[in-house]
Design a protein around this motif. Structure first.
Motif, PDB file in Angstrom:
ATOM      1  N   LYS A  11       0.852  -1.198   0.000  1.00 40.76           N
ATOM      2  CA  LYS A  11       0.000   0.000   0.000  1.00 40.76           C
ATOM      3  C   LYS A  11       0.881   1.238   0.000  1.00 40.76           C
ATOM      4  O   LYS A  11       1.919   1.285   0.676  1.00 40.76           O
ATOM      5  CB  LYS A  11      -0.898  -0.003   1.238  1.00 40.76           C
ATOM      6  CG  LYS A  11      -1.830  -1.169   1.289  1.00 40.76           C
ATOM      7  CD  LYS A  11      -2.963  -0.968   0.309  1.00 40.76           C
ATOM      8  CE  LYS A  11      -3.864  -2.205   0.314  1.00 40.76           C
ATOM      9  NZ  LYS A  11      -4.742  -2.260  -0.827  1.00 40.76           N
ATOM     10  N   HIS A  12       0.430   2.212  -0.716  1.00 40.93           N
ATOM     11  CA  HIS A  12       1.261   3.402  -0.902  1.00 40.93           C
ATOM     12  C   HIS A  12       0.338   4.611  -0.895  1.00 40.93           C
ATOM     13  O   HIS A  12      -0.565   4.705  -1.711  1.00 40.93           O
ATOM     14  CB  HIS A  12       1.967   3.264  -2.249  1.00 40.93           C
ATOM     15  CG  HIS A  12       2.984   4.300  -2.499  1.00 40.93           C
ATOM     16  ND1 HIS A  12       4.329   4.074  -2.342  1.00 40.93           N
ATOM     17  CD2 HIS A  12       2.862   5.587  -2.887  1.00 40.93           C
ATOM     18  CE1 HIS A  12       4.983   5.173  -2.629  1.00 40.93           C
ATOM     19  NE2 HIS A  12       4.121   6.105  -2.962  1.00 40.93           N
ATOM     20  N   THR A  13       0.546   5.498   0.039  1.00 40.34           N
ATOM     21  CA  THR A  13      -0.304   6.679   0.116  1.00 40.34           C
ATOM     22  C   THR A  13       0.532   7.926  -0.114  1.00 40.34           C
ATOM     23  O   THR A  13       1.548   8.108   0.553  1.00 40.34           O
ATOM     24  CB  THR A  13      -0.955   6.795   1.508  1.00 40.34           C
ATOM     25  OG1 THR A  13      -1.549   5.548   1.828  1.00 40.34           O
ATOM     26  CG2 THR A  13      -1.994   7.882   1.540  1.00 40.34           C
ATOM     27  N   SER A  14       0.151   8.768  -1.057  1.00 44.27           N
ATOM     28  CA  SER A  14       0.842  10.052  -1.166  1.00 44.27           C
ATOM     29  C   SER A  14      -0.116  11.168  -0.796  1.00 44.27           C
ATOM     30  O   SER A  14      -1.296  11.129  -1.134  1.00 44.27           O
ATOM     31  CB  SER A  14       1.416  10.309  -2.555  1.00 44.27           C
ATOM     32  OG  SER A  14       1.152   9.275  -3.418  1.00 44.27           O
ATOM     33  N   ILE A  15       0.437  12.132  -0.093  1.00 48.38           N
ATOM     34  CA  ILE A  15      -0.347  13.277   0.349  1.00 48.38           C
ATOM     35  C   ILE A  15       0.272  14.499  -0.305  1.00 48.38           C
ATOM     36  O   ILE A  15       1.439  14.805  -0.067  1.00 48.38           O
ATOM     37  CB  ILE A  15      -0.308  13.388   1.880  1.00 48.38           C
ATOM     38  CG1 ILE A  15      -0.912  12.123   2.478  1.00 48.38           C
ATOM     39  CG2 ILE A  15      -1.040  14.628   2.343  1.00 48.38           C
ATOM     40  CD1 ILE A  15      -0.729  11.994   3.957  1.00 48.38           C
ATOM     41  N   ILE A  16      -0.462  15.141  -1.168  1.00 51.95           N
ATOM     42  CA  ILE A  16       0.113  16.244  -1.937  1.00 51.95           C
ATOM     43  C   ILE A  16      -0.755  17.497  -1.789  1.00 51.95           C
ATOM     44  O   ILE A  16      -1.885  17.520  -2.269  1.00 51.95           O
ATOM     45  CB  ILE A  16       0.241  15.854  -3.421  1.00 51.95           C
ATOM     46  CG1 ILE A  16       1.130  14.611  -3.540  1.00 51.95           C
ATOM     47  CG2 ILE A  16       0.829  17.003  -4.234  1.00 51.95           C
ATOM     48  CD1 ILE A  16       1.178  14.012  -4.897  1.00 51.95           C
ATOM     49  N   PRO A  17      -0.242  18.518  -1.117  1.00 49.06           N
ATOM     50  CA  PRO A  17      -1.004  19.765  -0.997  1.00 49.06           C
ATOM     51  C   PRO A  17      -1.159  20.432  -2.364  1.00 49.06           C
ATOM     52  O   PRO A  17      -0.262  20.321  -3.203  1.00 49.06           O
ATOM     53  CB  PRO A  17      -0.134  20.634  -0.082  1.00 49.06           C
ATOM     54  CG  PRO A  17       0.889  19.739   0.486  1.00 49.06           C
ATOM     55  CD  PRO A  17       1.045  18.600  -0.428  1.00 49.06           C
ATOM     56  N   PHE A  18      -2.277  21.106  -2.579  1.00 41.74           N
ATOM     57  CA  PHE A  18      -2.512  21.755  -3.872  1.00 41.74           C
ATOM     58  C   PHE A  18      -1.385  22.711  -4.233  1.00 41.74           C
ATOM     59  O   PHE A  18      -1.023  22.866  -5.382  1.00 41.74           O
ATOM     60  CB  PHE A  18      -3.824  22.542  -3.849  1.00 41.74           C
ATOM     61  CG  PHE A  18      -5.047  21.670  -3.737  1.00 41.74           C
ATOM     62  CD1 PHE A  18      -4.954  20.298  -3.917  1.00 41.74           C
ATOM     63  CD2 PHE A  18      -6.285  22.231  -3.480  1.00 41.74           C
ATOM     64  CE1 PHE A  18      -6.076  19.490  -3.827  1.00 41.74           C
ATOM     65  CE2 PHE A  18      -7.411  21.435  -3.387  1.00 41.74           C
ATOM     66  CZ  PHE A  18      -7.309  20.077  -3.554  1.00 41.74           C
ATOM     67  N   SER A  19      -0.825  23.360  -3.204  1.00 37.31           N
ATOM     68  CA  SER A  19       0.185  24.386  -3.492  1.00 37.31           C
ATOM     69  C   SER A  19       1.448  23.794  -4.089  1.00 37.31           C
ATOM     70  O   SER A  19       2.261  24.500  -4.654  1.00 37.31           O
ATOM     71  CB  SER A  19       0.524  25.151  -2.224  1.00 37.31           C
ATOM     72  OG  SER A  19       0.997  24.250  -1.252  1.00 37.31           O
ATOM     73  N   LYS A  20       1.640  22.466  -3.968  1.00 32.55           N
ATOM     74  CA  LYS A  20       2.847  21.853  -4.516  1.00 32.55           C
ATOM     75  C   LYS A  20       2.699  21.521  -6.002  1.00 32.55           C
ATOM     76  O   LYS A  20       3.655  21.086  -6.628  1.00 32.55           O
ATOM     77  CB  LYS A  20       3.178  20.557  -3.770  1.00 32.55           C
ATOM     78  CG  LYS A  20       3.418  20.747  -2.300  1.00 32.55           C
ATOM     79  CD  LYS A  20       4.791  21.294  -2.007  1.00 32.55           C
ATOM     80  CE  LYS A  20       4.975  21.491  -0.525  1.00 32.55           C
ATOM     81  NZ  LYS A  20       6.042  22.397  -0.184  1.00 32.55           N
ATOM     82  N   VAL A  21       1.487  21.660  -6.515  1.00 36.99           N
ATOM     83  CA  VAL A  21       1.292  21.356  -7.931  1.00 36.99           C
ATOM     84  C   VAL A  21       1.908  22.463  -8.761  1.00 36.99           C
ATOM     85  O   VAL A  21       1.599  23.638  -8.588  1.00 36.99           O
ATOM     86  CB  VAL A  21      -0.208  21.217  -8.262  1.00 36.99           C
ATOM     87  CG1 VAL A  21      -0.418  21.085  -9.760  1.00 36.99           C
ATOM     88  CG2 VAL A  21      -0.776  20.005  -7.553  1.00 36.99           C
ATOM     89  N   GLN A  22       2.851  22.088  -9.635  1.00 42.82           N
ATOM     90  CA  GLN A  22       3.584  23.092 -10.402  1.00 42.82           C
ATOM     91  C   GLN A  22       2.895  23.430 -11.712  1.00 42.82           C
ATOM     92  O   GLN A  22       2.808  24.585 -12.078  1.00 42.82           O
ATOM     93  CB  GLN A  22       5.002  22.595 -10.699  1.00 42.82           C
ATOM     94  CG  GLN A  22       5.829  22.335  -9.482  1.00 42.82           C
ATOM     95  CD  GLN A  22       6.224  23.602  -8.775  1.00 42.82           C
ATOM     96  OE1 GLN A  22       6.386  24.649  -9.383  1.00 42.82           O
ATOM     97  NE2 GLN A  22       6.365  23.543  -7.468  1.00 42.82           N
TER      98      GLN A  22
END
Lengths: 498, 163
Positions: free
Chosen positions: A81-92
């Protein structure tokens, strides 16, 4: 939330597409071969296909995504299992791509790219509905400004205003028919027919009944001069036509637009793609001009962003504004789209001694090539002395390259930005802001010390890091640039909550 | 001009340590070559193998001599300084480089220590930034540890547009 169910269809389509050649090879071309590799290969292939199918279905059931509090949560993997947590502000940057497949089923795909490297450097939605894609884009766009930025006093007032402005997009560029004609010749796209034809011959060749037929046709052509000329003219026309069609398909529908915060690039006739990047996240600009483009006065403008913008599938690289912009149009476009970059016309040239240095510098390529040629003495075109002629040709090209590099190198450093042109046969311009430069190196070799010049290397955030070197500028200028960089704090705002 | 030197220098014991560690590497090289010569003799390898081995021996001898001189120049070429805003490094013998790294771009700081460095109470510091990584080869233990703390403290600040 699960991915769109048609994701499975898309993945199966991709699987079939990718394994088609292997299947053709195993079951058609080598059908009768009893060689163990093919014998067992067939079983392995069938088992692998079945497993892949099961994997696609199960992973669709298991893999999910959701968002809350301006953050994406991506759940992946069946066994691990692999979960990534990515805040919107990190989207380039955001790419929406509608391939032919997507068009048929009336859907689209979406990629949200981040600055991380590794496997989860992007959030990919291979298939999703257009409304959903637009919704997600909107979501990310509005989440681009996390709370802590708005603490910086002056920006608070602007941000509400920005939201209103965000609605109106201004179109800055669409290629005219003339631009496209020029593009089809400078891109040398008519040459693209050669690998395609060669590939065809290679693939179909073994399937044809006998090769004597080929040779027979060839012989007839050689005997008949008129026919030969005719065939050559026909081929050239075909190639040119093919090149033009290819260019029109690739660059025909092209639109660069922007609003106060973002830049949008929409393109493509068969495979549509639209790319969006926040202006603040652009690390710098690059202009590329090959010698052919220089003759036609065209230039390619590229955006340097911190996301990974490799074009793995050989398509038009996403960060390129437009590869065939007329030079003055390019300058105008940059001024319109990115007004914070002021393009200077008054650039410094290199001093005379830099030219002597460039010519004095030993060329390892030439030395190694000459040694190699001297040892092996290849018989090129039945000429005995070919090796030293070749060596001289290489030397000539290198000297030409260096002189051109000297002529092309021009630079300017203003209060908060640095801009320079450099390069030999292909010349390049690079421009960036002081605050976007994450590292600066001043270097000097012994030879450079003797000539009183130095080099400056900048590093910008990108993936991989974007390095640019300006060679052989006078020592005083080099140190001035260094001091300029040491005053970097003037342009930089620090986050207050730390 | 290239006499421009930054505030701090490496540990004065550094040339000795570098010399020792390089000598050990070269010794190992000679031992390996010795074994290869024995194999060459024992299995009667073709002549060209012998000449390659001779070449490697010459190469290693030159390397050994170089490793006795180079550490002093290397030590002299190295200097660094830091303040709240920047870490500056200066190094290089034939090609001199002055690197400026803003503190805000530093991602991680690591100290390492090998067995030889341990006997001389030294540590090296590796600074990783967004774009690259730099290593300060050898500092006295206390200096290294305090520098690590200082860098970590300054590197905590973040810039607004850093995403």
């Amino acid at each position: 939330m699960r991915y769109h169910p048609l994701t499975m269809v898309f993945q199966i389509y991709q699987l079939v597409k990718n394994s088609f050649l292997i299947a053709l090879f195993l079951f058609v071309i080598k059908r009768d071969s009893a060689f163990w590799l093919f014998e067992y290969g067939r079983y392995v292939f069938v088992i692998a296909m079945l497993l892949s199918l099961v994997y696609i279905v199960v992973s669709w059931i298991v893999e999910k995504y959701e968002w809350k509090d301006q953050t994406f949560y991506i759940y992946k993997g069946i066994f691990v299992k692999h979960t990534s947590i990515i805040p919107f502000s990190k989207v380039q940057n955001v790419t929406k791509k509608t391939t032919f497949f997507h068009k048929v089923i009336g859907l689209t795909s979406l990629t949200l790219e981040t600055a991380m490297d590794g496997n989860d450097d992007a959030i990919r939605f291979p298939v999703l509905s257009k409304e959903k894609a637009d919704y997600l884009v909107e979501l990310v766009q509005s989440g681009d400004h996390p709370q802590n930025i708005e603490e910086v006093s002056s920006e608070t007032a602007e941000s509400t205003q920005q939201k209103q402005e965000a609605a109106d997009r201004v179109i800055h560029f669409t290629p005219s028919r003339n631009d496209l004609w020029r593009a089809s010749f400078t891109s040398l796209s008519f040459l693209a027919i050669i690998p395609i034809v060669l590939g065809l011959i290679e693939n179909i060749g073994p399937l044809l009944p006998d090769t004597d037929l080929f040779e027979g046709i060839f012989q007839v052509l050689l005997d008949n001069k008129g026919l030969l000329v005719g065939v050559i003219v026909l081929t050239a026309m075909l190639a040119a036509g093919f090149g033009v069609v290819r260019t029109f398909i690739r660059y025909g529908k092209y639109e660069i637009s922007s609003n106060s915060t973002h830049i949008f690039i929409d393109r493509g006739v068969l495979d549509e793609s639209s790319f969006m990047i926040e202006k603040e996240k652009i690390q710098g600009l690059e202009m590329h001009q090959t010698w052919l483009k220089r003759i036609f006065g065209l230039v390619e403008v590229k955006l340097i962003s911190s996301a990974n913008t490799d074009n793995k599938d050989g398509s038009v690289s996403v960060n390129s504004l437009y590869p065939f912009l007329p030079l003055n149009k390019a300058y105008q476009l940059i001024e319109e789209v990115l007004p914070i970059y002021q393009l200077n016309n008054e650039l410094q040239r290199l001093p005379k001694q830099a030219l002597w240095l460039k010519l004095c510098r030993p060329s390892w390529i030439w030395i190694l090539a000459t040694i190699g040629l001297g040892i092996f003495k290849p018989n090129f075109l039945q000429i005995q002395q070919a090796w030293w002629i070749l060596s001289l040709v290489i030397l000539f090209v290198i000297i030409l390259h260096r002189i051109l590099d000297y002529m092309h190198t021009r630079y300017a450093v203003t209060s908060d930005q640095v801009q320079w042109w450099h390069g030999g046969l292909t010349s390049r311009m690079f421009i960036t802001k002081r605050k976007k430069v994450i590292e600066l190196t001043y270097s000097q070799t012994r030879l450079q010390k003797y000539f009183q010049v130095a080099s400056i290397t900048t590093v910008n955030r990108s993936n991989p890091p974007h390095m640019e070197t300006l060679d052989d500028i006078p020592v005083e200028y080099g140190q001035a640039i260094e001091n300029w960089y040491l005053k970097r704090q003037e342009d930089v705002l620090l986050e207050k909550n730390l | 001009m290239s006499d421009r030197v930054l505030e701090h220098r490496l540990s004065p014991a550094f040339p000795k340590v570098r010399m020792i560690s390089e000598s050990i590497t070269n010794m190992v090289g000679f031992v390996v070559l010795g074994i290869l010569f024995w194999l060459d003799f024992y299995f009667a390898w073709p002549t060209w193998a012998f000449w390659i081995l001779i070449g490697l021996v010459l190469f290693n001898i030159v390397g050994t001599i170089y490793s006795l001189i180079e550490p002093f120049y290397f030590y002299q070429s190295w200097s660094y300084q830091f303040n709240e805003e920047y870490l500056q490094l200066c190094y290089g013998i034939l090609r001199k480089e002055w690197v400026i790294v803003p503190m805000t771009k530093i991602q991680s700081v690591t100290t390492t220590q090998g067995p030889i460095m341990k006997t001389y109470h030294m540590r090296s510091i590796k600074v990783e930034t967004m774009g690259s990584s730099h290593t300060i080869p050898a500092l006295e233990e206390e200096v290294a540890l305090s520098l690590r703390q200082t860098l970590a403290k300054y590197a905590k600040l973040k810039e607004v547009d850093e995403a």
